[in-house]
Motif scaffolding. Structure first.
Motif, PDB file in Angstrom:
ATOM      1  N   THR A 280     -11.352 -10.418   0.031  1.00 37.46           N
ATOM      2  CA  THR A 280     -12.430 -10.020   1.212  1.00 37.46           C
ATOM      3  C   THR A 280     -13.441  -9.058   0.671  1.00 37.46           C
ATOM      4  O   THR A 280     -13.104  -8.121  -0.039  1.00 37.46           O
ATOM      5  CB  THR A 280     -11.540  -9.483   2.353  1.00 37.46           C
TER       6      THR A 280
ATOM      7  N   LYS B  62     -17.044  -5.481   5.779  1.00 40.59           N
ATOM      8  CA  LYS B  62     -17.363  -6.710   6.297  1.00 40.59           C
ATOM      9  C   LYS B  62     -18.548  -6.520   7.315  1.00 40.59           C
ATOM     10  O   LYS B  62     -18.890  -5.481   7.743  1.00 40.59           O
ATOM     11  CB  LYS B  62     -16.006  -7.015   7.122  1.00 40.59           C
TER      12      LYS B  62
ATOM     13  N   GLN C  36     -12.285 -12.500   8.074  1.00 38.77           N
ATOM     14  CA  GLN C  36     -11.801 -12.025   6.853  1.00 38.77           C
ATOM     15  C   GLN C  36     -12.764 -12.010   5.721  1.00 38.77           C
ATOM     16  O   GLN C  36     -12.966 -11.230   4.698  1.00 38.77           O
ATOM     17  CB  GLN C  36     -10.476 -12.751   6.330  1.00 38.77           C
ATOM     18  N   GLN C  37     -13.717 -12.909   5.933  1.00 40.75           N
ATOM     19  CA  GLN C  37     -14.799 -13.093   4.715  1.00 40.75           C
ATOM     20  C   GLN C  37     -14.516 -13.428   3.305  1.00 40.75           C
ATOM     21  O   GLN C  37     -14.705 -12.508   2.391  1.00 40.75           O
ATOM     22  CB  GLN C  37     -16.049 -12.128   5.035  1.00 40.75           C
TER      23      GLN C  37
END
Length: 286
Positions: free
Chosen positions: A2, A6, A54-55
């Motif tokens: 991740t 974010k 979560q990317q």
């Protein structure tokens, strides 16, 4: 796996019945450490709340709904033209306009439209139809009524641009097919999150059976549990969300020690027993 920081604008661009945005704080408590994940799979992607939050960097998403997966593909590969077409829909938005576009799948117009036009229609209908439902009749024609919203967010340009950027940077693979095929290459060290259409919460077994074109039967739930167990044998990390009902608990009784119960709010259900605060299970094999 991740991003350390974010992008908060990478989030669902669709309204989606059964979406996991409200449950993310609970789900995140139980996710494997990102450093322990080689590849991430979400075979019932729907609105994509978890993977967009979560990317992850090595991602395969899938859904049986071809109109949905086409929308993801167009956001990834043709987002600027999509935004311009959505602006046209926004400027023309009325009840009459909504039903004209909805009728494309009743007059054979839809199959003659480009993938861009189909995606823009899908997103427009999603944002302006009642409750953001995706529901079709026996002829696979969308039959959701107009939502009569004062200011529907038809063009969320910043979100679309940032989701497009993420889908490209992470080289997200977008599949349209059977969930079992989507995860057949998952192996030890990979992580799969299953968010299928939920099992019914009432005794008549007819409530809230799902968001796919053909629903999801109890036999399908059994097949899914078998796929879950086969992946478990391969060393794949697994998480599954579903209704907290005896039928589901029994299917996943081998994982009862790592099953968590959470409360979620459901507003879309044909039976009143399935509305309001409803128990859901999060099944894990780790």
């Amino acid at each position: 796996m991740t991003k350390k920081n974010k992008n908060l604008l990478v989030r669902p661009f669709l309204k989606w019945a059964g979406g996991k945005r409200q449950l993310l704080p609970e789900i995140e408590k139980y996710l494997p450490k990102s450093n322990d994940i080689k590849n991430y799979f979400e075979p019932f992607v729907g609105g994509g709340a978890l993977f967009l939050n979560q990317q992850y960097s090595k991602v395969t998403i899938n859904d049986f709904n071809g109109q949905l997966t086409n929308a993801y593909d167009v956001v990834k590969n043709n987002v600027h033209d999509l935004i311009e077409l959505l602006k046209e829909h926004e400027n023309n938005n009325t009840s009459e306009y909504y039903y004209d576009l909805r009728a494309w799948d009743r007059t054979n117009k839809l199959e003659n439209k480009s993938r861009l036009e189909q995606a823009a229609r899908f997103i427009y209908l999603n944002k302006t139809g009642f409750n953001g439902l995706f529901r079709v009749n026996s002829q696979n024609q969308i039959n959701v009524p107009y939502g009569k919203y004062k200011n529907p967010a038809i063009v969320n340009e910043k979100v679309l641009l940032n989701v497009s950027q993420y889908l490209n940077e992470a080289n997200v693979q977008i599949l349209n097919g059977d969930y079992a095929d989507a995860v057949k290459n998952a192996s030890s060290g990979d992580f799969v999150y299953f968010d299928p259409p939920y099992a019914p919460v009432s005794d008549d077994k007819s409530s809230f059976v799902g968001y796919t074109l053909n629903g999801f039967s109890l036999d399908d739930q059994i097949k899914l549990s078998e796929v879950f167990k086969e992946l478990d044998k391969k060393g794949v990390k697994l998480m599954l969300s579903n209704s907290d009902v005896p039928f589901i608990r029994d299917l996943y009784k081998d994982f009862k020690d790592t099953t968590k119960i959470v409360q979620a709010t459901r507003n879309i259900n044909s039976n009143a027993a399935g509305r309001g605060k409803v128990g859901e299970v999060i099944v894990m094999n780790y």
